[in-house]
Each structure stands twice: as structure tokens, then as C-alpha cells.
Design a protein around this motif. Structure first.
Motif, PDB file in Angstrom:
ATOM      1  N   GLU A 136      29.598  47.775  32.526  1.00  0.00           N
ATOM      2  CA  GLU A 136      28.540  46.933  31.848  1.00  0.00           C
ATOM      3  C   GLU A 136      28.278  45.894  32.636  1.00  0.00           C
ATOM      4  O   GLU A 136      28.999  45.410  33.646  1.00  0.00           O
ATOM      5  N   GLY A 137      26.780  45.453  32.507  1.00  0.00           N
ATOM      6  CA  GLY A 137      26.475  44.607  33.415  1.00  0.00           C
ATOM      7  C   GLY A 137      26.091  45.007  34.766  1.00  0.00           C
ATOM      8  O   GLY A 137      25.883  46.164  35.358  1.00  0.00           O
ATOM      9  N   LYS A 160      25.368  48.398  39.203  1.00  0.00           N
ATOM     10  CA  LYS A 160      25.087  48.223  37.649  1.00  0.00           C
ATOM     11  C   LYS A 160      25.707  49.431  36.921  1.00  0.00           C
ATOM     12  O   LYS A 160      26.571  50.109  37.699  1.00  0.00           O
ATOM     13  N   THR A 161      25.613  49.504  35.606  1.00  0.00           N
ATOM     14  CA  THR A 161      26.321  50.279  34.862  1.00  0.00           C
ATOM     15  C   THR A 161      26.162  52.002  35.432  1.00  0.00           C
ATOM     16  O   THR A 161      25.071  52.321  35.768  1.00  0.00           O
TER      17      THR A 161
END
Length: 306
Positions: free
Chosen positions: A56-57, A71-72
Motif C-alpha cells: 500500500e502507498g 509503490k504497490t
């Protein structure tokens, strides 16, 4: 050597949280959450390698000389002895899965190179001696922002527009101890005009100046009126409107969950969060440096860089 982690083990750090979700002989799997604006220490390990997978994020991973946007779905391998950290410059939590492999696996295998939170150079559990000097011996004034320092930066608003905030009784006890045990002058300097600021200041016997958009000139007026100097002043603030004051005083401080800009300007970053013990931690450090021989469990705990 045995793996010292246990499945279900959890801990809170100045930058966020971690939880062990799986493990076995010579391996452990953690779920790690990095708060917005926070970053881990720049570190390396002598006994383990790690593999990070973002779920996540978004963030930035430092690996030796590389800075890797993540990132994810992105995975990064961290070989043994590499210098690394992860940071979250965004506005939402960064969550990743960390797979460790090595022997032994424990929190003592952390060799810190840089740290935003004033922790010791080795091991998440390392400590300084109780009552060790914290570098605040010359302080004569403590000036505090309100939102994000006395509070957790949230506000409760009812249907009629009335506001309420969350504050810490532990912080209140720390400020009371500071008032009784030292001669340090205290001030709340707040941008927001709010009756709750006046009420909290009155209860804690702290002078309040609020509704102040340009804080530094007001700070200078208050210091001059009380025969105090910037160089002997602690200022604790959490956001960009505190930057001028943080950069002006001799002892700038930020809570663990402050904006990245505030933490970058700080000389000391607390391990506790705003509204959740940051002021108590700071007060105990001030007391330890001003009252020789004070014996208090909180002083010992907050003098430790855990």
C-alpha cells in the motif's frame, strides 16, 4: 542461534509500527507501516538480508548509493551489509512486507548511521543511562505550538460547529513536574484562536498567546518582555507554520509524527507522538538536565533512546 521474534509480536516506533506475521528457523516476516512524512533510520545489518514488497502507498527506498521510488507491487532486495532506509513523503500510510533471512534475527542487529529521532546508534532496544544529559542544560524557556503538540492534530466537530480535541494527561503531568521542579518559563503560541487552548493553558498554569499567524515576531516580543533569548529557548512545533520559530531558536524540537519539514528543522525529534506523550518526553529530558539526581521512572525511560 534461535530466532528471537515471535509470530504476533508488535511494536510502535517513532515512524510507525511493525508486526511479525510469520516466522521460523532463520527467517521472519513483518508487516511494516510507515506514517506519512516519516522515515526509518539509515541503517545496515551484520546478520540478515531483507526483501521488501510494497502493498500500500508509495515511498522511496535508499539502497547504498541508489534512491528507488516504490509503490504497490514493487519489491526491493537488500543484501547483507547494504546501507538502507525507507521513507514516506506522501500523505497516506506506506505499508510493506519485510522478509528477513539470517542468524540471529533480532532488533539488536541494527547499526544506525543516521536517525531522525535521536536514538542510539545500535539496536532498537539500546538505552542510555538513566538521567543521562540530553543537551538541554542551557534552556530557560519552553514555547509550544498547540495543535499537533498538545493534541494529536485531530479536531472533533459537532453538528453545531463546536470543536473538541484529544489531549494527554501524561503531557499535563510532565508540564506540572517541569513547573514545580525547574524555573523554565513556558508559553503556548498557537495559530488557531480557540477556547480549548485558553482552557488547557489555564489548567496547566501556562501563558497563552493565540490567533497568531506570524509566530516569530510574537515569540521575540515575549522573550524580550521576559528577559529571555532565542538561544536559550526550546520551541516544539509540528507543521510548516512553525518553521521560522524552529529555525530561530537554540533548541528546536518536533514530535515523532510532525511534518517532514518540521523534523528536518529540529535538533531533537521525540519518540512519542504529538498529543500522545511528546511533551511528557520533552519535559522529562528538560528535568533530567536541570535537576541533578532526580529519580523517576519516566526520566529513565525517556532518557533512553528507544
Amino acid at each position: 542461534m534461535a530466532n528471537r521474534y515471535e509470530v504476533g509480536e508488535k511494536d510502535t516506533r517513532p515512524w510507525g509500527t511493525w508486526e511479525v506475521i510469520a516466522g521460523g528457523e532463520n527467517y521472519a516476516v513483518k508487516r511494516i507501516v510507515v506514517s506519512p512524512g516519516a522515515r526509518l533510520s539509515l541503517q545496515k545489518h551484520q546478520h540478515r538480508e531483507e526483501h521488501w514488497i510494497v502493498v500500500e502507498g508509495e515511498g522511496i527506498v535508499t539502497r547504498d548509493d541508489e534512491r528507488i521510488p516504490v509503490k504497490t507491487g514493487v519489491a526491493v532486495h537488500l543484501p547483507l551489509h547494504c546501507v538502507h532506509r525507507v521513507e514516506n513523503p506522501g500523505k497516506v500510510d506506506l505499508v510493506f512486507i519485510e522478509v528477513q533471512r539470517g542468524d540471529p534475527l533480532d532488533e539488536d542487529d541494527i547499526e544506525r548511521i543516521e536517525d531522525d529521532y535521536g536514538r542510539a546508534p545500535a539496536g532498537e532496544g539500546s538505552t542510555a543511562p538513566a538521567g543521562a544529559p540530553s543537551g538541554f542544560a542551557g534552556v530557560t524557556a519552553l514555547v509550544m505550538d498547540f495543535d499537533g503538540v498538545f493534541t494529536d492534530d485531530r479536531v472533533l466537530v459537532d453538528q453545531d460547529g463546536r470543536e473538541a480535541v484529544f489531549a494527554s494527561r501524561s503531557d499535563g503531568m510532565g508540564l506540572e513536574r517541569l513547573r514545580k521542579l525547574t524555573s523554565i518559563r513556558t508559553l503556548i503560541l498557537s495559530k488557531e484562536p480557540n477556547p480549548v487552548v485558553s482552557a488547557r493553558g489555564a489548567k496547566l498554569k501556562i501563558e497563552v498567546l493565540q490567533g497568531i499567524d506570524d509566530k516569530l515576531p510574537e515569540l521575540d516580543r515575549w522573550l524580550a518582555a521576559n528577559g529571555l533569548t532565542r538561544e536559550q529557548t526550546v520551541y516544539i512545533g509540528n507543521d510548516v507554520n512553525d518553521l521560522e520559530c524552529l529555525r530561530a531558536v537554540g533548541f528546536p524540537v518536533a514530535p515523532a509524527d510532525a511534518r517532514a519539514e518540521a523534523k528536518a528543522a529540529a535538533r531533537f525529534v521525540t519518540t512519542a507522538l504529538g498529543g500522545r506523550g511528546a511533551l511528557r518526553e520533552l519535559c522529562e529530558r528538560l528535568i533530567a538536565d536541570h535537576v541533578p539526581g532526580v529519580s523517576d521512572q519516566a526520566s529513565a525511560r525517556y532518557a533512553a533512546a528507544s
